[in-house]
Scaffold this active site. Structure first.
Site, PDB file in Angstrom:
ATOM      1  CD  GLN A  25      -1.843  -8.991   4.016  1.00 35.30           C
ATOM      2  OE1 GLN A  25      -2.593  -8.050   4.247  1.00 35.30           O
ATOM      3  NE2 GLN A  25      -0.604  -8.799   3.619  1.00 35.30           N
ATOM      4  CG  LEU A  30       7.171   1.352  -0.708  1.00 35.85           C
ATOM      5  CD1 LEU A  30       7.953   0.987  -1.976  1.00 35.85           C
ATOM      6  CD2 LEU A  30       6.206   0.232  -0.336  1.00 35.85           C
ATOM      7  CB  SER A  90       2.871   2.249   6.471  1.00 37.72           C
ATOM      8  OG  SER A  90       3.545   1.436   5.533  1.00 37.72           O
ATOM      9  CE  LYS A 110       3.692  -5.044  11.674  1.00 37.91           C
ATOM     10  NZ  LYS A 110       2.945  -4.284  10.718  1.00 37.91           N
ATOM     11  CG  MET A 120      -1.913  -1.164   1.187  1.00 36.18           C
ATOM     12  SD  MET A 120      -3.441  -0.832   2.075  1.00 36.18           S
ATOM     13  CE  MET A 120      -2.821  -0.589   3.738  1.00 36.18           C
ATOM     14  N   GLY A 179      10.926  -2.820   5.746  1.00 39.10           N
ATOM     15  CA  GLY A 179      10.202  -4.093   5.658  1.00 39.10           C
ATOM     16  C   GLY A 179       9.820  -4.391   4.216  1.00 39.10           C
ATOM     17  CG  HIS A 180       6.914  -1.935   2.296  1.00 34.23           C
ATOM     18  ND1 HIS A 180       6.817  -0.852   3.132  1.00 34.23           N
ATOM     19  CD2 HIS A 180       5.686  -2.501   2.270  1.00 34.23           C
ATOM     20  CE1 HIS A 180       5.572  -0.756   3.579  1.00 34.23           C
ATOM     21  NE2 HIS A 180       4.861  -1.747   3.084  1.00 34.23           N
TER      22      HIS A 180
HETATM   23  P1  AMP Z   1       1.449  -2.972   3.479  1.00 37.33           P
HETATM   24  O1  AMP Z   1       1.998  -1.917   2.584  1.00 37.33           O
HETATM   25  O2  AMP Z   1       1.397  -2.572   4.916  1.00 37.33           O
HETATM   26  O3  AMP Z   1       0.156  -3.554   2.958  1.00 37.33           O
HETATM   27  O4  AMP Z   1       2.498  -4.151   3.436  1.00 37.33           O
HETATM   28  C1  AMP Z   1       2.910  -4.713   2.227  1.00 37.33           C
HETATM   29  C2  AMP Z   1       3.701  -5.959   2.496  1.00 37.33           C
HETATM   30  O5  AMP Z   1       4.848  -5.631   3.270  1.00 37.33           O
HETATM   31  C3  AMP Z   1       2.908  -6.999   3.301  1.00 37.33           C
HETATM   32  O6  AMP Z   1       3.163  -8.280   2.778  1.00 37.33           O
HETATM   33  C4  AMP Z   1       3.461  -6.829   4.682  1.00 37.33           C
HETATM   34  O7  AMP Z   1       3.375  -8.002   5.465  1.00 37.33           O
HETATM   35  C5  AMP Z   1       4.917  -6.483   4.388  1.00 37.33           C
HETATM   36  N1  AMP Z   1       5.502  -5.833   5.553  1.00 37.33           N
HETATM   37  C6  AMP Z   1       5.020  -4.763   6.234  1.00 37.33           C
HETATM   38  N2  AMP Z   1       5.791  -4.482   7.306  1.00 37.33           N
HETATM   39  C7  AMP Z   1       6.790  -5.411   7.322  1.00 37.33           C
HETATM   40  C8  AMP Z   1       7.909  -5.667   8.177  1.00 37.33           C
HETATM   41  N3  AMP Z   1       8.159  -4.918   9.251  1.00 37.33           N
HETATM   42  N4  AMP Z   1       8.716  -6.709   7.867  1.00 37.33           N
HETATM   43  C9  AMP Z   1       8.480  -7.479   6.783  1.00 37.33           C
HETATM   44  N5  AMP Z   1       7.435  -7.281   5.924  1.00 37.33           N
HETATM   45  C10 AMP Z   1       6.610  -6.268   6.189  1.00 37.33           C
END
Ligand code: AMP
Length: 281
Positions: A154, A33, A187, A150, A30, A36-37
Protein backbone atom coordinates in the site's frame (compact mmCIF):
# COMPACT_ATOMS: atom_id res chain seq x y z
CA UNK A 1 -11.26 16.44 20.38
CA UNK A 2 -13.63 17.40 17.59
CA UNK A 3 -15.40 14.92 15.33
CA UNK A 4 -15.73 16.15 11.74
CA UNK A 5 -18.05 14.48 9.27
CA UNK A 6 -17.79 16.45 6.05
CA UNK A 7 -14.95 17.16 3.64
CA UNK A 8 -15.77 20.85 3.95
CA UNK A 9 -15.25 20.75 7.73
CA UNK A 10 -11.96 18.85 7.37
CA UNK A 11 -10.69 21.31 4.75
CA UNK A 12 -11.68 24.33 6.87
CA UNK A 13 -9.99 22.86 9.96
CA UNK A 14 -6.79 22.05 8.07
CA UNK A 15 -6.59 25.46 6.40
CA UNK A 16 -7.05 27.18 9.76
CA UNK A 17 -4.13 25.18 11.19
CA UNK A 18 -1.88 26.13 8.31
CA UNK A 19 -2.90 29.79 8.49
CA UNK A 20 -1.83 29.69 12.13
CA UNK A 21 1.57 28.53 10.88
CA UNK A 22 1.66 24.84 11.78
CA UNK A 23 2.21 21.60 9.88
CA UNK A 24 -0.81 19.32 9.62
CA UNK A 25 -0.55 15.55 10.06
CA UNK A 26 -3.06 12.99 8.76
CA UNK A 27 -3.41 9.37 9.87
CA UNK A 28 -5.80 7.46 7.58
CA UNK A 29 -7.41 4.39 9.17
CA UNK A 30 -10.43 2.12 8.88
CA UNK A 31 -10.96 2.20 12.65
CA UNK A 32 -10.90 -0.80 15.01
CA UNK A 33 -7.81 0.94 16.31
CA UNK A 34 -5.03 -1.01 18.03
CA UNK A 35 -1.48 -0.36 19.17
CA UNK A 36 -0.27 -0.26 15.52
CA UNK A 37 -2.60 2.65 14.77
CA UNK A 38 -1.67 4.22 18.12
CA UNK A 39 1.99 4.30 17.07
CA UNK A 40 1.06 6.21 13.91
CA UNK A 41 -1.03 8.72 15.86
CA UNK A 42 1.79 9.20 18.39
CA UNK A 43 4.30 9.81 15.59
CA UNK A 44 1.91 12.33 14.03
CA UNK A 45 1.33 14.07 17.37
CA UNK A 46 5.07 14.36 17.88
CA UNK A 47 5.66 15.86 14.42
CA UNK A 48 2.52 18.02 14.34
CA UNK A 49 1.48 18.65 17.97
CA UNK A 50 -2.09 19.93 18.22
CA UNK A 51 -2.67 19.49 14.48
CA UNK A 52 -3.37 15.80 13.89
CA UNK A 53 -6.39 14.50 12.00
CA UNK A 54 -7.19 10.79 12.27
CA UNK A 55 -9.63 9.55 9.65
CA UNK A 56 -11.85 6.60 10.45
CA UNK A 57 -13.61 5.29 7.36
CA UNK A 58 -14.30 1.71 6.33
CA UNK A 59 -13.81 2.29 2.63
CA UNK A 60 -16.19 0.11 0.60
CA UNK A 61 -14.29 0.43 -2.69
CA UNK A 62 -11.21 -1.39 -1.38
CA UNK A 63 -13.17 -4.53 -0.49
CA UNK A 64 -13.89 -7.21 -3.10
CA UNK A 65 -17.46 -8.52 -3.51
CA UNK A 66 -16.75 -11.60 -1.36
CA UNK A 67 -14.64 -9.83 1.25
CA UNK A 68 -15.41 -8.68 4.78
CA UNK A 69 -16.77 -5.13 4.30
CA UNK A 70 -20.05 -5.85 6.13
CA UNK A 71 -18.46 -7.63 9.08
CA UNK A 72 -15.30 -5.48 9.36
CA UNK A 73 -15.02 -4.51 13.07
CA UNK A 74 -16.51 -1.09 13.86
CA UNK A 75 -15.60 0.24 17.32
CA UNK A 76 -16.07 3.99 16.93
CA UNK A 77 -16.41 5.04 20.60
CA UNK A 78 -13.29 3.11 21.66
CA UNK A 79 -11.42 4.43 18.60
CA UNK A 80 -12.18 8.04 19.57
CA UNK A 81 -10.93 7.44 23.11
CA UNK A 82 -7.69 5.83 21.90
CA UNK A 83 -7.09 8.51 19.25
CA UNK A 84 -7.59 11.31 21.78
CA UNK A 85 -5.28 9.64 24.29
CA UNK A 86 -2.53 9.32 21.67
CA UNK A 87 -2.75 12.98 20.66
CA UNK A 88 -5.31 13.28 17.85
CA UNK A 89 -6.76 16.77 17.46
CA UNK A 90 -9.73 15.87 15.26
CA UNK A 91 -11.38 12.70 14.01
CA UNK A 92 -12.65 12.70 10.46
CA UNK A 93 -15.49 10.17 10.25
CA UNK A 94 -17.40 10.71 7.01
CA UNK A 95 -20.36 8.72 5.71
CA UNK A 96 -19.97 6.61 2.56
CA UNK A 97 -22.15 9.17 0.73
CA UNK A 98 -19.82 11.99 1.80
CA UNK A 99 -16.78 10.25 0.29
CA UNK A 100 -18.64 8.77 -2.70
CA UNK A 101 -21.48 11.07 -3.82
CA UNK A 102 -24.21 9.19 -5.69
CA UNK A 103 -22.88 10.00 -9.17
CA UNK A 104 -19.19 9.51 -8.29
CA UNK A 105 -17.30 8.25 -11.36
CA UNK A 106 -13.68 9.17 -10.58
CA UNK A 107 -11.14 6.57 -9.45
CA UNK A 108 -7.38 6.56 -9.09
CA UNK A 109 -5.53 3.67 -10.73
CA UNK A 110 -1.81 3.41 -10.04
CA UNK A 111 -1.14 1.23 -13.06
CA UNK A 112 1.17 -1.74 -12.77
CA UNK A 113 1.95 -1.36 -9.07
CA UNK A 114 -1.72 -1.91 -8.25
CA UNK A 115 -1.62 -5.40 -9.77
CA UNK A 116 1.29 -6.68 -7.69
CA UNK A 117 1.44 -8.45 -4.30
CA UNK A 118 -1.96 -7.88 -2.61
CA UNK A 119 -3.23 -6.25 -5.80
CA UNK A 120 -2.80 -9.58 -7.61
CA UNK A 121 -4.94 -11.58 -5.20
CA UNK A 122 -7.34 -8.72 -4.42
CA UNK A 123 -8.19 -7.21 -7.83
CA UNK A 124 -9.38 -3.62 -7.46
CA UNK A 125 -8.17 -3.34 -3.86
CA UNK A 126 -5.46 -0.77 -4.50
CA UNK A 127 -7.74 1.20 -6.83
CA UNK A 128 -10.06 1.63 -3.85
CA UNK A 129 -7.19 2.48 -1.50
CA UNK A 130 -5.62 5.01 -3.89
CA UNK A 131 -8.99 6.62 -4.59
CA UNK A 132 -9.95 7.11 -0.96
CA UNK A 133 -6.48 8.27 0.11
CA UNK A 134 -6.39 10.74 -2.79
CA UNK A 135 -9.73 12.13 -1.60
CA UNK A 136 -8.42 12.40 1.97
CA UNK A 137 -5.18 14.09 0.88
CA UNK A 138 -6.99 16.56 -1.38
CA UNK A 139 -9.44 17.39 1.43
CA UNK A 140 -6.97 17.65 4.31
CA UNK A 141 -3.92 18.86 2.37
CA UNK A 142 -1.69 17.44 5.12
CA UNK A 143 2.02 18.25 5.22
CA UNK A 144 2.67 14.75 6.57
CA UNK A 145 0.63 11.56 6.19
CA UNK A 146 1.42 8.55 8.36
CA UNK A 147 1.19 4.95 7.15
CA UNK A 148 2.32 1.60 8.58
CA UNK A 149 5.03 -0.55 7.02
CA UNK A 150 2.64 -3.40 7.87
CA UNK A 151 0.89 -2.56 4.56
CA UNK A 152 4.12 -2.16 2.60
CA UNK A 153 2.57 -2.68 -0.83
CA UNK A 154 0.00 0.00 0.00
CA UNK A 155 2.86 2.37 0.82
CA UNK A 156 4.39 1.71 -2.62
CA UNK A 157 1.07 2.42 -4.35
CA UNK A 158 0.50 5.62 -2.37
CA UNK A 159 4.05 6.94 -2.81
CA UNK A 160 3.70 6.46 -6.59
CA UNK A 161 0.29 8.17 -6.56
CA UNK A 162 1.49 11.14 -4.49
CA UNK A 163 4.51 11.62 -6.77
CA UNK A 164 2.42 11.28 -9.95
CA UNK A 165 -0.34 13.65 -8.79
CA UNK A 166 2.27 16.11 -7.49
CA UNK A 167 0.54 16.22 -4.11
CA UNK A 168 2.34 18.27 -1.47
CA UNK A 169 2.23 15.57 1.21
CA UNK A 170 5.26 13.75 2.59
CA UNK A 171 4.69 10.10 3.48
CA UNK A 172 6.00 8.95 6.86
CA UNK A 173 6.25 5.17 7.22
CA UNK A 174 6.09 3.78 10.77
CA UNK A 175 7.49 0.36 11.81
CA UNK A 176 5.32 -2.74 12.23
CA UNK A 177 3.94 -3.09 15.76
CA UNK A 178 3.83 -6.74 16.87
CA UNK A 179 2.44 -8.79 19.74
CA UNK A 180 5.08 -10.13 22.13
CA UNK A 181 5.09 -13.46 20.23
CA UNK A 182 5.70 -11.77 16.87
CA UNK A 183 2.21 -11.60 15.34
CA UNK A 184 1.80 -8.29 13.51
CA UNK A 185 -1.15 -6.36 14.95
CA UNK A 186 -4.12 -6.18 12.61
CA UNK A 187 -7.78 -5.30 13.01
CA UNK A 188 -8.46 -8.65 11.30
CA UNK A 189 -6.71 -10.60 14.10
CA UNK A 190 -10.06 -10.35 15.92
CA UNK A 191 -11.42 -12.90 13.41
CA UNK A 192 -8.89 -15.56 14.51
CA UNK A 193 -9.95 -18.51 16.66
CA UNK A 194 -7.43 -19.57 19.31
CA UNK A 195 -6.24 -22.35 16.98
CA UNK A 196 -5.94 -19.85 14.08
CA UNK A 197 -4.04 -17.50 16.37
CA UNK A 198 -1.34 -20.15 16.94
CA UNK A 199 -1.12 -20.99 13.23
CA UNK A 200 -0.91 -17.27 12.34
CA UNK A 201 2.52 -17.08 13.97
CA UNK A 202 3.93 -18.84 10.91
CA UNK A 203 3.89 -15.53 9.00
CA UNK A 204 6.20 -13.71 11.42
CA UNK A 205 8.32 -16.87 11.78
CA UNK A 206 8.87 -16.98 8.01
CA UNK A 207 9.73 -13.27 7.92
CA UNK A 208 12.14 -13.58 10.85
CA UNK A 209 13.81 -16.62 9.28
CA UNK A 210 14.47 -14.65 6.10
CA UNK A 211 15.87 -11.73 8.13
CA UNK A 212 18.26 -14.17 9.83
CA UNK A 213 19.37 -15.69 6.51
CA UNK A 214 20.02 -12.22 5.08
CA UNK A 215 21.96 -11.27 8.22
CA UNK A 216 24.09 -14.39 7.73
CA UNK A 217 24.92 -13.33 4.17
CA UNK A 218 22.29 -15.04 1.99
CA UNK A 219 21.11 -12.74 -0.84
CA UNK A 220 19.56 -15.04 -3.45
CA UNK A 221 15.81 -14.48 -3.85
CA UNK A 222 15.13 -18.10 -4.85
CA UNK A 223 16.89 -19.40 -1.74
CA UNK A 224 15.18 -16.90 0.59
CA UNK A 225 11.73 -17.61 -0.86
CA UNK A 226 12.26 -21.39 -0.68
CA UNK A 227 13.37 -21.07 2.95
CA UNK A 228 10.26 -19.06 3.85
CA UNK A 229 8.04 -21.57 2.03
CA UNK A 230 9.68 -24.35 4.03
CA UNK A 231 8.68 -22.54 7.24
CA UNK A 232 5.09 -22.30 5.95
CA UNK A 233 5.13 -26.00 5.00
CA UNK A 234 5.43 -26.85 8.71
CA UNK A 235 1.98 -25.28 9.24
CA UNK A 236 0.06 -27.11 6.49
CA UNK A 237 -3.36 -25.71 7.49
CA UNK A 238 -2.17 -22.24 6.49
CA UNK A 239 -2.61 -21.53 2.75
CA UNK A 240 0.13 -19.33 1.30
CA UNK A 241 -1.07 -16.55 -1.00
CA UNK A 242 2.33 -15.12 -1.90
CA UNK A 243 5.96 -15.14 -0.76
CA UNK A 244 7.93 -12.50 -2.65
CA UNK A 245 11.13 -10.50 -2.67
CA UNK A 246 10.57 -7.23 -4.54
CA UNK A 247 11.83 -3.74 -5.16
CA UNK A 248 9.79 -1.64 -2.69
CA UNK A 249 9.34 1.20 -5.20
CA UNK A 250 7.60 -0.74 -7.96
CA UNK A 251 6.88 -4.11 -6.30
CA UNK A 252 8.60 -6.01 -9.14
CA UNK A 253 10.48 -9.20 -8.17
CA UNK A 254 14.24 -8.94 -7.68
CA UNK A 255 16.67 -11.85 -7.97
CA UNK A 256 19.07 -10.58 -5.29
CA UNK A 257 18.23 -8.97 -1.96
CA UNK A 258 19.58 -5.44 -1.52
CA UNK A 259 19.26 -3.02 1.39
CA UNK A 260 15.72 -1.67 1.13
CA UNK A 261 14.31 -4.71 -0.72
CA UNK A 262 10.86 -5.74 0.51
CA UNK A 263 10.31 -9.34 1.55
CA UNK A 264 6.56 -9.86 1.91
CA UNK A 265 4.19 -12.73 2.65
CA UNK A 266 0.43 -13.21 2.63
CA UNK A 267 -1.47 -16.28 3.76
CA UNK A 268 -4.90 -17.53 4.65
CA UNK A 269 -5.32 -18.67 8.24
CA UNK A 270 -8.77 -20.26 8.41
CA UNK A 271 -10.95 -17.73 6.57
CA UNK A 272 -8.71 -14.78 7.45
CA UNK A 273 -6.09 -13.41 5.08
CA UNK A 274 -3.04 -12.02 6.90
CA UNK A 275 0.09 -10.23 5.68
CA UNK A 276 3.56 -9.56 7.05
CA UNK A 277 6.86 -8.26 5.71
CA UNK A 278 10.32 -6.93 6.39
CA UNK A 279 12.46 -4.30 4.72
CA UNK A 280 15.86 -5.95 4.37
CA UNK A 281 18.95 -4.31 5.83
P1 AMP B 1 -6.10 0.07 8.55
O1 AMP B 1 -7.01 0.65 9.58
O2 AMP B 1 -5.93 -1.40 8.66
O3 AMP B 1 -6.43 0.55 7.16
O4 AMP B 1 -4.67 0.66 8.88
C1 AMP B 1 -4.46 2.03 9.00
C2 AMP B 1 -2.99 2.31 9.06
O5 AMP B 1 -2.43 1.66 10.19
C3 AMP B 1 -2.23 1.78 7.83
O6 AMP B 1 -1.27 2.73 7.43
C4 AMP B 1 -1.61 0.52 8.35
O7 AMP B 1 -0.43 0.16 7.67
C5 AMP B 1 -1.31 0.91 9.79
N1 AMP B 1 -1.14 -0.30 10.59
C6 AMP B 1 -1.98 -1.36 10.67
N2 AMP B 1 -1.45 -2.34 11.45
C7 AMP B 1 -0.23 -1.90 11.85
C8 AMP B 1 0.81 -2.44 12.67
N3 AMP B 1 0.72 -3.65 13.22
N4 AMP B 1 1.92 -1.69 12.87
C9 AMP B 1 2.04 -0.46 12.31
N5 AMP B 1 1.08 0.12 11.53
C10 AMP B 1 -0.03 -0.59 11.31
Amino acid sequence: MQILQTVEELRAWSRAQRCAGGQVGLVPTMGALHAGHASLIRAAAQACPGRVAVSIFVNPTQFGPNEDFARYPRTFAADCALAEQEGATVIFAPSVEEMYPAAAATFVDVEGVNERLDGKSRPGHFRGVATVVAKLLIAAEPDLAFFGQKDAAQVAVLRRMIADLRLATTVVVCPIVREADGLALSSRNSYLSSEDRKQALVLSRAVRHVEELVASGQRQADTLIAAARAVFAKEPQVRVDYVELVNWDNLLPVSTAKPGSLFAVAAWVGTTRLIDNTILQ
